[in-house]
Enzyme design. Structure first.
Site, PDB file in Angstrom:
ATOM      1  N   GLU A 284       0.841  -1.206   0.000  1.00  0.00           N
ATOM      2  CA  GLU A 284       0.000   0.000   0.000  1.00  0.00           C
ATOM      3  C   GLU A 284       0.876   1.255   0.000  1.00  0.00           C
ATOM      4  O   GLU A 284       0.791   2.084   0.910  1.00  0.00           O
ATOM      5  CB  GLU A 284      -0.895  -0.001   1.253  1.00  0.00           C
ATOM      6  CG  GLU A 284      -1.794  -1.217   1.389  1.00  0.00           C
ATOM      7  CD  GLU A 284      -2.325  -1.410   2.813  1.00  0.00           C
ATOM      8  OE1 GLU A 284      -2.001  -0.592   3.703  1.00  0.00           O
ATOM      9  OE2 GLU A 284      -3.059  -2.380   3.037  1.00  0.00           O
ATOM     10  N   TYR A 327       4.295  18.797  11.528  1.00  0.00           N
ATOM     11  CA  TYR A 327       5.340  17.832  11.937  1.00  0.00           C
ATOM     12  C   TYR A 327       6.726  18.458  12.004  1.00  0.00           C
ATOM     13  O   TYR A 327       7.700  17.721  12.090  1.00  0.00           O
ATOM     14  CB  TYR A 327       5.464  16.703  10.901  1.00  0.00           C
ATOM     15  CG  TYR A 327       4.237  16.011  10.418  1.00  0.00           C
ATOM     16  CD1 TYR A 327       3.315  15.457  11.308  1.00  0.00           C
ATOM     17  CD2 TYR A 327       4.024  15.835   9.050  1.00  0.00           C
ATOM     18  CE1 TYR A 327       2.207  14.771  10.829  1.00  0.00           C
ATOM     19  CE2 TYR A 327       2.930  15.140   8.574  1.00  0.00           C
ATOM     20  CZ  TYR A 327       2.018  14.617   9.469  1.00  0.00           C
ATOM     21  OH  TYR A 327       0.950  13.929   8.992  1.00  0.00           O
ATOM     22  N   CYS A 355      -2.485  34.221  10.016  1.00  0.00           N
ATOM     23  CA  CYS A 355      -2.328  34.795  11.351  1.00  0.00           C
ATOM     24  C   CYS A 355      -2.072  33.721  12.397  1.00  0.00           C
ATOM     25  O   CYS A 355      -2.909  33.474  13.275  1.00  0.00           O
ATOM     26  CB  CYS A 355      -3.572  35.584  11.723  1.00  0.00           C
ATOM     27  SG  CYS A 355      -4.061  36.704  10.429  1.00  0.00           S
TER      28      CYS A 355
HETATM   29  C1  LIG Z   1      -1.177   5.973   5.148  1.00  0.00           C
HETATM   30  C2  LIG Z   1      -1.265   4.540   4.875  1.00  0.00           C
HETATM   31  C3  LIG Z   1      -0.515   3.964   3.847  1.00  0.00           C
HETATM   32  C4  LIG Z   1       0.446   4.735   2.996  1.00  0.00           C
HETATM   33  O1  LIG Z   1       1.546   5.209   3.711  1.00  0.00           O
HETATM   34  P1  LIG Z   1       2.762   5.909   2.953  1.00  0.00           P
HETATM   35  O2  LIG Z   1       3.696   6.278   4.050  1.00  0.00           O
HETATM   36  O3  LIG Z   1       2.229   7.096   2.255  1.00  0.00           O
HETATM   37  O4  LIG Z   1       3.343   4.905   2.029  1.00  0.00           O
HETATM   38  C5  LIG Z   1      -0.683   2.612   3.608  1.00  0.00           C
HETATM   39  N1  LIG Z   1      -1.537   1.863   4.333  1.00  0.00           N
HETATM   40  C6  LIG Z   1      -2.269   2.387   5.336  1.00  0.00           C
HETATM   41  C7  LIG Z   1      -3.199   1.521   6.092  1.00  0.00           C
HETATM   42  C8  LIG Z   1      -2.160   3.736   5.640  1.00  0.00           C
HETATM   43  O5  LIG Z   1      -2.884   4.246   6.635  1.00  0.00           O
END
Ligand SMILES: *Cc1c(COP(=O)(O)O)cnc(C)c1O
Length: 430
Positions: A284, A327, A355
């Protein structure tokens, strides 16, 4: 002074100076800035497609499904580029699910993640027949079972297991330690899989994790994969046979001087954990695919001195790019016009017009002379930039442009003040 060419090569290789003007591919960013008439994001689509291909190539020979994490950048132009490459999508809300489907994503390549899905969102995911729902708690498992039974279907699930490892990243984006809010406890997972296997509305398909974002060392991923694999084997011995090994996202990028792992090194780490089992690897990735390919372009409003500090005031602000305020994230800031070789660079604070004292992008950065109307670009702003934009201080949401070679267009058009007002109303008893 800063070696701008080297900075671009290391952080944002889709961008380069041509004839002294910063370009994305063959498109001058000034053309986009002229049309936007205010801060604007620009994304180099070829770089996005190439990053996706790098992931795909690194897993060649291993059944793999790469689900782009839409929350990193939800521009439809970006999404369609990735869908055309064959990407699946990782969504974290009903809204993202609707967006992915409307862009043409096929449901059987969509994974639905998120720590707090509502019954409505679970129902939407089942109605769409998504590939997998990643469940993050026992209570959610029970709710999903009920929703699925009421529809007479079986929900394909993975449990997002919290492997209790530190991703070695910032606190705010670390998600895989036992006390982080994400996933089910490692020690509870076996029992929950057994329950899921018996539940009429659930079909366990995989095991999932996501330990955090901006991971800079594959050792963290290796440790988490090993724990997931141990669980996989125990489940197999218990008679729970799974198909998918979902390692989440999180691979880091360079913002300043980091040396994040190569995609190949990351892939090799994951492949080593599953080399002897029959499974489909799911990924992901978000940031690694879109981060380096995007910039935020801003116009210089002017300069002033605050005490003895040189302060550069931009027309972009924390509502356009919140990562520095949220961050303390670092983004390189480069001028759109290459400065003269003998220009005198001096340290400057770079701020927006909002502001809030947190509306500050950088402290004491070496910057060339800049005059009102000059432009700068924030590098590596393609991920978690525009998606986090707001309209604070009556600032219409930041437009987004997509670039491919000499072609560019808005993927999110500049908004007007009318857009700010639209949708608001006051009851007539005021
Ligand atoms: C945010 C997220 C990602 C992606 O994270 P990256 O750091 O952008 O690669 C993948 N899986 C889940 C469940 C997330 O919450």
């Amino acid at each position: 002074m800063i070696d701008l060419e080297a900075t671009l090569v290391g952080i944002a290789p889709a961008f380069a100076y041509r004839d002294g003007r910063l370009h994305a591919d063959a498109t001058p960013l000034d053309a986009i800035a002229d049309a936007a008439n205010g801060p604007v994001y620009a994304y180099a689509l070829n770089a996005i497609a190439e990053a996706y291909q790098d992931f795909a190539d690194a897993f060649a020979g291993q059944p793999t499904r790469i689900c782009y994490a839409l929350k990193a950048n939800d521009s439809v132009g970006v999404l369609k580029t990735l869908l055309a490459k064959g990407a699946g999508v990782d969504v974290v809300s009903g809204g993202e699910l609707a967006l992915a489907l409307s862009a043409g994503a096929s449901a059987d390549k969509i994974v639905f993640s998120g720590v707090g899905k509502t019954n409505q969102e679970l129902a939407d995911a089942l109605d769409a027949a998504v590939m997998q729902i990643n469940v993050e708690s026992e209570a959610e498992l029970e709710r999903l079972n009920q929703v699925a039974v009421s529809k007479g279907v079986q929900a394909p699930i993975a449990l997002r297991v919290n492997p209790d490892v530190d991703a070695g990243t910032l606190d705010a984006i670390s998600t895989g330690r036992a006390t982080d809010k994400f996933g089910v406890n490692y020690g509870d997972a076996e029992r929950l899989y057994q329950e899921a296997a018996r539940a009429p509305g659930l079909k366990p398909m995989g095991i999932a994790m996501h330990i955090g974002s901006q991971i800079g060392d594959v050792a963290h991923s290796a440790a988490a994969c090993a724990k997931l694999r141990t669980l996989w084997d125990r489940l197999a011995a218990d008679g729970v046979t799974l198909r998918r090994f979902d390692v989440g996202g999180g691979l880091g990028i360079r913002y300043k001087d980091e040396t994040p792992p190569s995609i190949q090194a990351y892939a090799d780490t994951i492949r080593a954990a599953v080399v002897d089992i029959d499974c489909e690897v799911m990924l992901e990735p978000g940031r690694r695919i879109v981060g380096p390919a995007g910039v935020l372009i801003a116009n210089v409003i002017g300069e002033k001195m605050a005490g003895d500090h040189r302060v550069i005031i931009l027309d972009a602000a924390m509502n356009d790019l919140i990562r520095p305020a949220l961050y303390k994230a670092w983004h390189e800031v480069v001028p759109l016009r290459l400065p003269d070789a003998d220009a005198e660079w001096t340290a400057a604070d770079i701020v927006g017009p909002i502001c809030e004292s947190t509306d500050k992008f950088a402290d004491s950065r070496m910057m060339p002379p800049l005059a009102a109307g000059d432009r700068v670009a924030f590098l590596a702003a393609g991920a978690y930039g525009a998606v986090m934009a707001s309209e604070y201080n009556g600032r219409p949401r930041t437009p987004e442009a997509v670039v491919q070679g000499q072609n560019w267009d808005f993927a999110r058009k500049p908004r007007t003040y009318q857009d700010l007002i639209r949708g608001q109303s006051a009851p007539d008893w005021i």
